[in-house]
Design a protein around this motif. Structure first.
Motif, mmCIF file in Angstrom:
data_model
loop_
_atom_site.group_PDB
_atom_site.id
_atom_site.type_symbol
_atom_site.label_atom_id
_atom_site.label_comp_id
_atom_site.label_asym_id
_atom_site.label_seq_id
_atom_site.Cartn_x
_atom_site.Cartn_y
_atom_site.Cartn_z
ATOM 1 N N UNK A 136 45.616 31.771 42.424
ATOM 2 C CA UNK A 136 44.366 31.849 43.176
ATOM 3 C C UNK A 136 43.498 32.962 42.597
ATOM 4 N N UNK A 137 42.223 32.670 42.492
ATOM 5 C CA UNK A 137 41.277 33.634 41.919
ATOM 6 C C UNK A 137 41.211 34.912 42.742
ATOM 7 N N UNK A 138 40.947 36.026 42.045
ATOM 8 C CA UNK A 138 40.782 37.297 42.749
ATOM 9 C C UNK A 138 39.615 37.252 43.710
ATOM 10 N N UNK A 142 40.502 38.552 47.176
ATOM 11 C CA UNK A 142 39.723 39.702 47.642
ATOM 12 C C UNK A 142 38.943 39.362 48.894
ATOM 13 N N UNK A 143 38.348 38.174 48.920
ATOM 14 C CA UNK A 143 37.579 37.751 50.079
ATOM 15 C C UNK A 143 38.438 37.700 51.327
ATOM 16 N N UNK A 144 39.629 37.149 51.178
ATOM 17 C CA UNK A 144 40.533 37.064 52.327
ATOM 18 C C UNK A 144 40.940 38.463 52.790
ATOM 19 N N UNK A 145 41.279 39.326 51.827
ATOM 20 C CA UNK A 145 41.718 40.684 52.183
ATOM 21 C C UNK A 145 40.626 41.442 52.914
ATOM 22 N N UNK A 185 47.671 44.505 47.083
ATOM 23 C CA UNK A 185 47.098 43.220 46.707
ATOM 24 C C UNK A 185 47.650 42.763 45.362
ATOM 25 N N UNK A 186 47.878 43.734 44.468
ATOM 26 C CA UNK A 186 48.483 43.385 43.179
ATOM 27 C C UNK A 186 49.889 42.841 43.369
ATOM 28 N N UNK A 258 37.512 44.090 44.845
ATOM 29 C CA UNK A 258 37.980 44.934 45.949
ATOM 30 C C UNK A 258 37.115 46.168 46.159
ATOM 31 N N UNK A 259 36.451 46.648 45.098
ATOM 32 C CA UNK A 259 35.745 47.922 45.255
ATOM 33 C C UNK A 259 34.404 47.752 45.950
ATOM 34 N N UNK A 260 33.918 48.852 46.505
ATOM 35 C CA UNK A 260 32.586 48.874 47.093
ATOM 36 C C UNK A 260 32.054 50.287 46.938
#
Lengths: 318, 301
Positions: A136-138, A142-145, A185-186, A258-260
């Motif tokens: 599954x794409x990051x 990432x969106x789910x997380x 997540x990794x 993941x970053x912001x």
């Protein structure tokens, strides 16, 4: 296999001797296959390497690669003096260390546990489940997380609040929590997939060793310790050394998703910094200098790793 | 044997209990791995109100398909999915052709200059040039906004090429030699004899490449500015990252501000479900071949 065919039986078309011109002409069709391949490697691999010279220039699109003025080591001096550089270098290394320390053992433990499952269908089922995130794409992961960890609407915080009465935690926007979530997540994505090579190594262990251990009265744990682990030791060693060779790389796609902006102090790594500052602010030469630094350290690491592998008696990477 | 029989019952059920705990733990671990996907699917059929107030856990709350309806009506996501399918299809095809064209000659020990060529190629795995020089190259070649900007720089994955080469080196040489004696040229040998034998590895590598194309968003973000050419994962990325997007995407700055309206959670969830459904549909097939590919690759190390 090849050594077993006597030389005089090798057909004319496959001989390794003959004059250079004769061999070139004989294999002209093989070279014709390689032609597009070589063009690809020159244009898309070696030309960008040449393009690294802009790290030593003040590059502007209008002036072109050759027309831009030379700047000597100016960008490298700027680099080593800037706080940004040391920050992204530290983050790059730290995130790698976290993934190594916490992420590396997980597939080994999972593989050991999977190896003890006696019901084949159940083992296969668990494996199939564990491999899913790898495909599954990051972007999706990432969106789910981000959705699940959101302080206001995420299920994790709502549960923590309901069950333990904990105030919402800004998992993805807090500098101490972010590296934890990055590492987890990794593990989520790669731990299951990482078991494949270990399971293959375990399957190759001679079952007689287990029989012998049983006769000696060894229980399951001692069998794992004295038979299974030694059986996968070289696999662990190779994978560990290989992992060390990529200590300068951080998955760009993972980090970017993941970053912001509120966690850049811990989440900004070399590749995301180059992307943001280089392409957004068009600081081409400066960020190329960082990229070149990363590439060279990466090259040194991988060469050292290969040497270590060869010294330890295994077959090298090249 | 006598001594073993004489052992207490405790010794007998202890390993069994251990086995049960192990199985239970692995079961829970794998369910935890999958739960986020399940949660997203449940959320996509729930009302946004139920999601944001945390009522959704395992099953849809206030079941509705509004989110899917709105995505269908909007149509953007499906245009981008069509683009993704095209990028994936052509990209994978090009990858496989080029990978074979590289691997086959290089698997021939008799080839003059083989080791030099191998070094020439291996070096590109060791020294990986940075983002900026690659970006500038694509720009100079005039590939911006064309899918060739995605396909050309990624024609061959050197690692996959070596996996293919290892596989070809393991094929029995006798078949080829008899064909050579019969006067077949290298191209004919490759297409008529080698290719059919390579089917398993071609399938495995096609899947490696295809999943990579399907999931890729970064290069699309760099090189494809035109909105109607963007791919599924990039659209999804923009949807998810809408708040930070105008900060992080230099290429589409104005678009980022335009999209800074928040998408309702249910729609995000529905988009995620749509994006992973094709992968999950082919998953059973996928993972079998993937595992095979990994194991062939590891033989070389």
């Amino acid at each position: 296999m090849k050594g077993m065919i006597p030389v005089d039986q090798v057909p004319v078309g496959t001989k390794k001797n003959g004059t250079i011109t004769k061999r070139l002409i004989r294999d002209k069709y093989l070279y014709s296959m390689l032609l597009p391949v070589i063009v690809f490697y020159i244009v898309f691999k070696y030309l960008p390497m040449g393009g690294e010279i802009i790290a030593f220039k003040d590059y502007r699109f209008a002036d072109g690669l050759l027309g831009s003025k030379w700047a000597g080591l100016k960008h490298f001096e700027l680099l080593f003096e800037s706080a940004d550089f040391w920050r992204v270098l530290r983050n790059t290394l730290l995130l790698n260390v976290y993934s190594l320390v916490f992420g590396f053992p997980v597939p080994i433990v999972l593989a050991l546990l999977l190896n003890e499952v006696r019901r084949e269908w159940y083992k296969r089922l668990v494996q199939n489940f564990l491999y899913v995130p790898h495909f599954i794409s990051w972007v999706v992961l990432g969106g789910i997380l981000v959705a699940m960890l959101s302080p206001s609407t995420g299920i994790v915080n709502l549960l923590l609040n309901k069950v333990f009465g904990i105030d919402p935690i800004y998992f993805m926007a807090n500098s101490s929590w972010w590296p934890v979530m990055y590492t987890l997540s990794g593990i989520w994505r790669e731990a299951g997939w990482g078991t494949i090579l270990y399971l293959a190594a375990m399957a190759a262990i001679d079952t007689q060793l287990y029989e012998a251990a049983k006769i000696d009265g060894a229980n399951k744990l001692r069998q794992i310790w004295h038979v299974t682990l030694p059986g996968i030791r070289s696999t662990i060693a190779i994978l560990l050394i290989l992992r060390m060779g990529s200590m300068m790389d951080v998955g760009l796609e993972q980090t970017l998703v993941l970053q912001n902006s509120s966690v850049l102090d811990v989440a900004d790594v070399i590749s995301t910094y180059v992307y943001r500052v280089g392409l957004q602010n068009m600081n081409y030469s400066y960020t190329t200098a960082i990229g070149l630094f990363q590439s060279i350290v990466g090259l040194i690491l991988i060469i050292s790793v290969n040497r270590v592998i060869k010294v330890s008696g295994e077959r090298g990477l090249w | 044997m006598v001594a073993m029989n004489a052992r207490t019952d405790k010794k007998r059920w202890l390993p069994q209990l251990g086995g049960a705990i192990n199985a239970l733990f692995l079961g829970l671990f794998s369910l935890a791995t999958l739960y986020p996907f399940w949660y997203e699917a449940a959320a996509s059929f729930s009302s946004s109100r139920a999601i944001t107030s945390g009522e959704v856990m395992f099953w849809p709350v206030e079941f509705n398909i509004e989110a899917y309806k709105r995505l269908f009506e909007d149509g953007q996501l499906f245009i981008s999915m069509k683009n993704t399918i095209w990028v994936t299809f052509v990209g994978t095809l090009l990858n496989i052709v080029l990978t074979i064209l590289a691997a086959y000659p290089l698997s021939k020990k008799r080839l003059l200059g083989r080791s030099a060529l191998l070094m020439f190629i291996t070096f590109t795995m060791l020294f990986v040039s940075g983002l900026i020089p690659n970006f500038i190259l694509v720009k100079y070649l005039g590939l911006m906004n064309s899918y060739w900007s995605l396909w050309l720089p990624a024609l061959i994955s050197t690692y996959n090429m070596f996996v293919m080469k290892t596989f070809m080196e393991g094929l029995p040489e006798e078949i080829e030699e008899s064909a050579a004696i019969d006067g077949a040229g290298d191209w004919r040998i490759l297409v008529q004899i080698i290719m059919p034998l390579c089917k398993p590895i071609v399938v495995a590598l096609s899947l490696f490449y295809a999943v990579g194309w399907w999931n890729n968003y970064f290069q699309v973000m760099l090189y494809i500015g035109k909105s109607n050419k963007q791919t599924l994962m990039l659209k999804l990325y923009q949807m998810i990252r809408q708040v930070d997007q105008h900060l992080l995407n230099p290429a589409g700055g104005s678009e980022g501000v335009m999209q800074a309206m928040l998408t309702p959670e249910a729609i995000k969830a529905a988009a995620i479900v749509i994006a992973i459904t094709p992968i999950l549909c082919v998953y059973p097939f996928l993972q079998k071949h993937f595992v095979k590919g990994v194991l062939i690759g590891s033989v070389k190390g």
